[in-house]
Design a protein around this motif. Structure first.
Motif, mmCIF file in Angstrom:
data_model
loop_
_atom_site.group_PDB
_atom_site.id
_atom_site.type_symbol
_atom_site.label_atom_id
_atom_site.label_comp_id
_atom_site.label_asym_id
_atom_site.label_seq_id
_atom_site.Cartn_x
_atom_site.Cartn_y
_atom_site.Cartn_z
ATOM 1 N N GLY A 73 10.278 20.183 48.143
ATOM 2 C CA GLY A 73 11.680 20.504 47.912
ATOM 3 C C GLY A 73 12.253 19.653 46.800
ATOM 4 O O GLY A 73 11.549 18.853 46.189
ATOM 5 N N GLY A 74 13.550 19.826 46.564
ATOM 6 C CA GLY A 74 14.192 19.044 45.515
ATOM 7 C C GLY A 74 15.624 19.456 45.271
ATOM 8 O O GLY A 74 16.283 20.020 46.148
ATOM 9 N N HIS A 75 16.081 19.194 44.068
ATOM 10 C CA HIS A 75 17.477 19.441 43.709
ATOM 11 C C HIS A 75 17.751 20.913 43.430
ATOM 12 O O HIS A 75 16.865 21.660 43.038
ATOM 13 N N VAL A 76 19.000 21.285 43.648
ATOM 14 C CA VAL A 76 19.476 22.639 43.384
ATOM 15 C C VAL A 76 20.041 22.636 41.968
ATOM 16 O O VAL A 76 20.957 21.870 41.653
ATOM 17 N N ASP A 77 19.482 23.472 41.099
ATOM 18 C CA ASP A 77 19.951 23.549 39.717
ATOM 19 C C ASP A 77 21.300 24.273 39.642
ATOM 20 O O ASP A 77 21.643 25.067 40.528
ATOM 21 N N ALA A 78 22.038 24.031 38.573
ATOM 22 C CA ALA A 78 23.338 24.680 38.359
ATOM 23 C C ALA A 78 23.174 26.197 38.426
ATOM 24 O O ALA A 78 22.270 26.760 37.806
#
Length: 179
Positions: A73-78
C-alpha cells in the motif's frame, strides 16, 4: 473526499479496540480543513493499502524502510480514489494483475509512518491470480504468498486481528478448492 467514505467507515464492524479507535480517528481526520489525502499538506494523512488474496493465501511484503512484514500500500495521489490507490500500489509492489473483491473499506488502522507522519490507512481486499509476485523496480523484493496461519506468525503484530478477519471473510466469499 471519496463519496460515501465516512458511511463506509461508520458501517465497519471493528475487529478489536485498535480498529475501533482507528475508525473514530479517521472519521475525525476527514473533517479537517486540509485535504486528508495530501501527504505534503499535513503530517497526518489518509493512505490506502490492500490485502491481496488467492487460493495460495495472502501476500505480505517486507517494508523497505521499516523492515516489517505488512500488506502492500501507500499514498493516495491527487485526484485518485483510495480504492484506485490500493490497486495501483499493489500492482507496483506485487507485480500481479489485481482486482477489488469489494470497493468498500475492509479494515482501518492508524499508525506511525515514515518521516514522523501518521497514516490513517484504509485497507481493501484485492484478488490476484495465484502466481509468483513480481515486484516492480525499486520495490521490496521480499514479497511472498503465505497461508493465513503463517501470515499471522510473520506479520507485524498489529495485523494479526485483521488477518483473522480476512481469513473468515475470504472463506465466506471465495471457494478456491477447485484451483
Amino acid at each position: 473526499m471519496t463519496p460515501g467514505l465516512a458511511d463506509q467507515l461508520r458501517a465497519l464492524e471493528p475487529v478489536d479496540a485498535r480498529e475501533a479507535h482507528s475508525i473514530a480517528a479517521t472519521l475525525e481526520r476527514l473533517t479537517w480543513a486540509v485535504d486528508p489525502f495530501d501527504e505534503f499538506a499535513d503530517e497526518h494523512h489518509v493512505t490506502a493499502s490492500a490485502f491481496v488474496v488467492s487460493a495460495r493465501g495472502v501476500i505480505l511484503h517486507r517494508h523497505r524502510r521499516l523492515g516489517i512484514w505488512v500488506q502492500p500500500g501507500g499514498h493516495v495521489d491527487a485526484g485518485e480514489s483510495p480504492p484506485a490507490a490500493a490497486l495501483r500500489e499493489c500492482r507496483e509492489e506485487v507485480g500481479l494483475d489485481v482486482s477489488l473483491l469489494d470497493e468498500r473499506v475492509f479494515h482501518v488502522d492508524v499508525h506511525p509512518g515514515p518521516r514522523g507522519h501518521t497514516h490513517y490507512d484504509l485497507r481493501y481486499v484485492l484478488e490476484a491470480p495465484p502466481l509468483e509476485p513480481r515486484p516492480g523496480p525499486g520495490e521490496s523484493p521480499d514479497v511472498f504468498w503465505f497461508d493465513f496461519a503463517a501470515a499471522r506468525e510473520r506479520a507485524e503484530p498489529t495485523l494479526v486481528a485483521a488477518l483473522g478477519k480476512l481469513e473468515d471473510y475470504v472463506a465466506r466469499v471465495r471457494d478456491w478448492s477447485g484451483d
